[in-house]
Motif scaffolding. Structure first.
Motif: not given
Length: 469
Positions: A67-74, A101-102
């Motif tokens: 999604s546009d606002s979700r950040i994933m760690n790979i 900010d995140e």
């Protein structure tokens, strides 16, 4: 006040330390910043490889559900220290504030990644590199981040090591500067100490040349040459003071005595004429002695007041011999030219022709006079550096115990009472030879004759040496 207290040796040591410190500081800084820059570039290259790998992995998937606002760690493969990898969709309104900010990095990083296709950033501990890519008609950004242990730990160790090395280098540079300054100034200190020992009572002392130090040796030669002139002047002055009183008083006493006797009573014309003749004779002697004194005094000072030119010593000798024969036909002089050099330039010296003529004429004339006009042999020769004149006679010689007085003005050996003279020829000749930076050596034995050797520096070799310098 500081300049008066601090010696040149201390100033030199401080200057050397300052130069060493500046060089060490520059090289240490160059090493440090070169390694820092290299470590940054190398770590960014590693992160770029990680980011490119992330992009390739994402593109290889059949479907990406982001999604546009979700950040994933790979995480893929072997991790870098504290590695964190991110993939996120670019917001439709290009507002990266929430993501910024995140992750705790400025939003300008994201905008630069979208605009340029790639961007990097570091906060002195964590390094970030981002790459933008398109997939399924949507734009994404892949970020690889990790902690650069090399910069944080190894460069810290490098900094401490360089600082320690700088401190040690400064310490050793201080020791080296002190040793070097002492080594440089040691010959000067020796010369200074020797100069302090020289006074009017021991003008015969000379400075010793310093090995492998041309500049100081030039100074030593100049100072010794000055001492030669000063010693000659002092000796001349002392001899004049010691002898002028006696030598001038004798004819003056005779003149005053004769005049007093002549005036004591009336005398005949013949007696007055006889008295005036004695007075005239004594006055002539007085005049000759005064002229001799003036000549010795003039030749006792700096030769630069005299006009110096190139003089051919063979021509000078022929002129001297001709002059002496013309003055007295009994003068029997033989000139030996077997030692003449092939190159006539070697016979040239720099000097005043009139003074050289006077000196050589006095020496040869003494040989003729004190040998009762027996043959006097004159030898002329030259080397690459010097011109030699040797005058040898078979005359009355000089008593050995009186040899140390032969250069005293007006001194005459005890066996010369039957010979006319004033005792000024040899002192005058020596002064003239010294003016020309030469040497006069006398060897003699009573009733066996006298040998006088004159040495003058060669004009041609002196000029060649000056040009080579």
């Amino acid at each position: 006040m500081f300049n008066k207290v601090v010696t040149n040796q201390t100033k030199t040591m401080l200057l050397l330390m300052l130069v060493f410190a500046a060089v060490i500081l520059c090289f240490s800084g160059l090493v440090y910043f070169s390694i820092v820059n290299f470590s940054h570039q190398r770590f960014y290259e590693l992160l770029k490889i990680r980011a490119t790998t992330i992009v390739q992995i994402e593109k290889s998937k059949e479907h990406v559900d982001l999604s546009d606002s979700r950040i994933m760690n790979i995480v893929n493969g072997e991790e870098l220290p504290m590695e964190k990898d991110y993939v996120f969709a670019v917001p439709s309104d290009s507002n990266f504030q929430k993501i910024s900010d995140e992750i705790k990095i400025p939003d300008s990083f994201f905008k630069a990644a979208v605009r340029n296709g790639e961007a990097n950033y570091n906060d002195k501990e964590f390094y970030y590199i981002g790459q933008s890519f398109k997939l399924d008609d949507k734009e994404y950004i892949a970020i690889a981040s990790a902690k650069n242990h090399y910069v944080v730990y190894y460069l810290g160790f490098l900094k401490r090591t360089l600082i320690t090395c700088m401190i040690m280098s400064l310490f050793f540079s201080m020791i080296f500067s002190f040793y070097l300054s002492r080594t440089l100034f040691k010959p000067i200190s020796k010369i200074t100490g020797k100069v302090k020992e020289i006074s009017s009572e021991n003008l015969h002392l000379r400075l010793e040349p310093q090995p492998d130090n041309k500049e100081l040796n030039d100074l030593v030669d100049t100072f010794n040459d000055m001492l030669n002139r000063i010693e000659t002047s002092f000796e001349t002055q002392n001899h004049l003071i010691g002898n002028v009183s006696h030598e001038l008083r004798t004819p003056l006493t005779s003149i005053m005595g004769e005049a007093d006797v002549a005036l004591s009573i009336n005398r005949s014309v013949e007696e007055y004429q006889e008295t005036l003749g004695i007075i005239l004779d004594e006055a002539e002697k007085l005049d000759k002695k005064i002229k001799a004194l003036l000549m010795i005094a003039q030749t006792g000072f700096d030769g630069k007041i005299q006009k110096m030119d190139k003089v051919r010593m063979d021509q000078l000798l022929w002129d001297v011999i001709e002059t002496l024969r013309r003055i007295d036909s009994r003068n029997n002089i033989y000139l030996d030219i077997n030692m003449l050099p092939d190159n006539p330039k070697k016979l040239k010296v720099q000097g005043n022709e009139q003074l050289l003529h006077l000196a050589v004429a006095n020496i040869i004339n003494n040989g003729c006079k004190y040998s009762n006009f027996q043959q006097v042999k004159v030898f002329l020769g030259a080397t690459d550096t010097d011109v030699f004149i040797v005058v040898k006679d078979n005359g009355i010689g000089i008593p050995q115990e009186e040899m140390n007085k032969i250069y005293d003005p007006f001194f005459r050996a005890s066996n010369t009472k039957n010979y006319e003279g004033y005792g000024i020829g040899l002192p005058l000749a020596r002064n003239i030879v010294r003016m020309h930076h030469g040497e006069l050596v006398v060897s003699s034995h009573e009733n066996q004759g006298t040998t006088v050797q004159l040495r003058f520096p060669n004009f041609y070799s002196t000029q060649t040496e000056e040009k080579s310098i």
